[in-house]
Design a protein around this motif. Structure first.
Motif, PDB file in Angstrom:
ATOM      1  N   PHE A  73       0.827  -1.208   0.000  1.00  0.00           N
ATOM      2  CA  PHE A  73       0.000   0.000   0.000  1.00  0.00           C
ATOM      3  C   PHE A  73       0.861   1.258   0.000  1.00  0.00           C
ATOM      4  N   VAL A  74       1.872   1.302   0.859  1.00  0.00           N
ATOM      5  CA  VAL A  74       2.724   2.488   0.942  1.00  0.00           C
ATOM      6  C   VAL A  74       3.427   2.718  -0.395  1.00  0.00           C
ATOM      7  N   GLY A  75       3.806   1.626  -1.078  1.00  0.00           N
ATOM      8  CA  GLY A  75       4.393   1.769  -2.405  1.00  0.00           C
ATOM      9  C   GLY A  75       3.421   2.397  -3.382  1.00  0.00           C
ATOM     10  N   LEU A  76       2.160   1.917  -3.375  1.00  0.00           N
ATOM     11  CA  LEU A  76       1.139   2.524  -4.227  1.00  0.00           C
ATOM     12  C   LEU A  76       0.960   4.005  -3.900  1.00  0.00           C
ATOM     13  N   ARG A 243      -3.266   8.354 -12.121  1.00  0.00           N
ATOM     14  CA  ARG A 243      -1.877   8.825 -12.145  1.00  0.00           C
ATOM     15  C   ARG A 243      -1.103   8.308 -10.927  1.00  0.00           C
ATOM     16  N   ILE A 244      -1.760   8.349  -9.768  1.00  0.00           N
ATOM     17  CA  ILE A 244      -1.113   7.848  -8.555  1.00  0.00           C
ATOM     18  C   ILE A 244      -0.759   6.377  -8.701  1.00  0.00           C
ATOM     19  N   ILE A 245      -1.699   5.595  -9.198  1.00  0.00           N
ATOM     20  CA  ILE A 245      -1.456   4.148  -9.350  1.00  0.00           C
ATOM     21  C   ILE A 245      -0.398   3.902 -10.421  1.00  0.00           C
ATOM     22  N   ARG A 246      -0.434   4.679 -11.503  1.00  0.00           N
ATOM     23  CA  ARG A 246       0.544   4.475 -12.573  1.00  0.00           C
ATOM     24  C   ARG A 246       1.967   4.644 -12.068  1.00  0.00           C
ATOM     25  N   ILE A 247       2.177   5.633 -11.198  1.00  0.00           N
ATOM     26  CA  ILE A 247       3.514   5.866 -10.652  1.00  0.00           C
ATOM     27  C   ILE A 247       3.790   4.972  -9.451  1.00  0.00           C
ATOM     28  N   GLY A 248       2.759   4.756  -8.629  1.00  0.00           N
ATOM     29  CA  GLY A 248       2.973   4.016  -7.390  1.00  0.00           C
ATOM     30  C   GLY A 248       2.962   2.511  -7.523  1.00  0.00           C
ATOM     31  N   ALA A 383      15.715   8.627  -6.537  1.00  0.00           N
ATOM     32  CA  ALA A 383      15.839   9.738  -7.483  1.00  0.00           C
ATOM     33  C   ALA A 383      14.996   9.505  -8.731  1.00  0.00           C
ATOM     34  N   LEU A 384      15.022   8.302  -9.240  1.00  0.00           N
ATOM     35  CA  LEU A 384      14.262   7.994 -10.441  1.00  0.00           C
ATOM     36  C   LEU A 384      12.756   8.061 -10.188  1.00  0.00           C
ATOM     37  N   ARG A 385      12.319   7.653  -8.986  1.00  0.00           N
ATOM     38  CA  ARG A 385      10.906   7.810  -8.630  1.00  0.00           C
ATOM     39  C   ARG A 385      10.511   9.278  -8.654  1.00  0.00           C
ATOM     40  N   GLY A 386      11.440  10.143  -8.253  1.00  0.00           N
ATOM     41  CA  GLY A 386      11.144  11.577  -8.210  1.00  0.00           C
ATOM     42  C   GLY A 386      10.793  12.168  -9.554  1.00  0.00           C
ATOM     43  N   VAL A 387      11.275  11.584 -10.644  1.00  0.00           N
ATOM     44  CA  VAL A 387      10.932  12.078 -11.985  1.00  0.00           C
ATOM     45  C   VAL A 387       9.879  11.202 -12.651  1.00  0.00           C
TER      46      VAL A 387
END
Length: 461
Positions: A73-76, A243-248, A383-387
């Motif tokens: 969940f926290v990852g999502l 968008r949240i799910i796509r990144i998370g 860092a990569l998650r940040g972009v």
């Protein structure tokens, strides 16, 4: 919602890089420290006042199962942190507003689903992990009570992620301090004084998590900045949720695979007997000193990169990554040294059993010297998650850590079934995965080979 809070200079995108990273890092570090302290409080008090079976029940397999579900969940939800940090850096208040309300709604619904799933699935999972018979019933009791109060845990994690995304890492620290002391006091009352054993430890944990959730909600409701929360407007914005799910989702999947590989390792350790399980449980508390340090750097660089990416500052992003790597390397050396020198004294806080002490010290002195081999994994992936670059880092982690770790346990451990063979899977996979991340960052990632232009600010995430 417009006011001075939204127009003041953003130090994360304007200030001295190393100072901003440290100013963001230390509150997260101390917050994580207090989070570990209230987790360790259960183990210390239960281990001292109840026994090693109860100690194994509140750690070991239960901790692994909890990390599996909560970590997913926290990852999502980390997708919301990335999105909010980018939109906040780009000063897009309306999009921040949508993301905040959607993220809180997600934490509530996700908590209800996880509560039911944890209560139903956890016993079968603990049994499948070969949890020792003298530990199983206590472990099932602890984990079921824990999942009854899981909503508070998730609201706090999402709410503190929102605050960190906008550069506020101090108040989550204050909330964890309050939660930590609440948990310790309740542990002493319910376990030591009332004699409720693992039931008391579980109740103390969920009450302290509920307190931290209420505190973080209070701040979000009272702020006048663009991340202001209105309780009556908590609902899903379907566009933002996607968008949240796509990144998370990649981060959630990565967390699940980490936890599954750790479940396989825990199962192998369970086969070594109760003494080894108890020693591994306590080592997890000692080991946390490193993980809370390096994960704090990872969270810091995600927010730093996200806001500077949103502001279109490419070179500042790359300088921040290099600075963060250097600081994390020095920190890892210091933590490794401290853990190696102090592990025996730390273990004695949890248990006086001589065999548990012996095994635990051996485990610590085997793994602590190689902590620094993991650094590139945490810093580059953060860092990569940040972009918003999530899938390739996830695939690197799944192959370099999870797959190889599972193969090692399946192929090597049966030939030499001892604790050193099992735990060698950690440094082996850290080194391989770090090399993969260095290669990807240097030659293929968007941070390295694509200059972030100011026009990116209009196409964030």
């Amino acid at each position: 919602m417009g006011n001075a809070d939204q127009t003041k200079e953003n130090q994360i995108t304007e200030g001295v890089i190393w100072k901003q990273l440290l100013l963001f890092f230390f509150p997260i570090l101390f917050g994580t420290l207090f989070q570990q302290l209230y987790n360790a409080a259960d183990a210390v008090i239960v281990g001292r006042f109840v026994g090693k079976e109860a100690l194994s029940a509140v750690g070991g397999g239960t901790g692994t199962v909890i990390n599996l579900l909560v970590g997913f969940f926290v990852g999502l939800a980390s997708g919301a942190t990335v999105i909010i940090s980018q939109y906040y850096g780009a000063k897009r208040a309306e999009m921040v507003d949508y993301a905040v309300h959607t993220a809180i709604a997600f934490s509530i619904v996700g908590g209800l689903v996880m509560m039911v799933g944890g209560i139903v699935v956890a016993p079968a999972t603990l049994t499948a992990m070969d949890t020792p018979a003298d530990v199983l019933d206590l472990a099932i009791l602890y984990i079921r009570i824990y999942f009854v109060g899981i909503i508070g845990n998730l609201i706090y994690n999402v709410g503190s992620g929102i605050l960190r995304a906008v550069g506020d890492s101090r108040r989550p620290l204050y909330f964890l301090i309050a939660s930590c002391f609440t948990n310790i006091l309740l542990d002493l009352l319910l376990v030591a004084y009332c004699g409720l054993g693992v039931t008391g430890a579980a109740v103390a944990t969920i009450c302290s998590q509920a307190l931290s959730a209420l505190l973080v909600l209070r701040v979000l409701v009272r702020t006048k900045d663009m991340h202001h929360l209105e309780l009556r407007r908590i609902r899903f914005d379907h566009r933002m949720f996607r968008r949240i799910i796509r990144i998370g989702f990649p981060a959630g999947l990565q967390s699940v695979m980490y936890s599954l590989s750790n479940i396989i390792i825990q199962t192998a350790i369970n086969g070594q007997g109760t003494d080894t399980v108890a020693a591994w449980t306590v080592y997890g508390k000692v080991d946390a000193f490193f993980w809370m340090t390096i994960s704090s750097f990872g969270i810091s660089i995600t927010t730093f990169v996200g806001q500077n990416y949103g502001a279109g500052k490419a070179e500042r992003v790359r300088k921040g990554i290099r600075t963060c790597l250097c600081m994390s390397f020095v920190s890892a050396l210091l933590v490794s040294t401290a853990v190696i020198l102090g592990c025996e004294s730390i273990f004695r806080l949890f248990t006086a059993d001589p065999e548990v002490l012996r095994i635990g010290v051996q485990i610590t002195r085997f793994l602590a010297p190689v902590y620094s081999t993991y650094l590139c994994v945490e810093i580059f992936s953060g860092a990569l998650r940040g972009v918003g670059d999530c899938w390739i880092p996830t695939l690197i982690c799944l192959s370099g850590i999870c797959l190889i770790r599972v193969l090692w346990i399946a192929l090597a451990v049966p030939r030499r079934p001892e604790i050193y063979t099992i735990i060698f899977s950690y440094p082996l996979t850290w080194v391989i995965t770090s090399l993969l991340f260095v290669g990807y960052y240097c030659f293929f990632s968007k941070i390295r080979i694509v200059r972030i232009s100011a026009s990116k600010k209009s196409t964030v995430v």
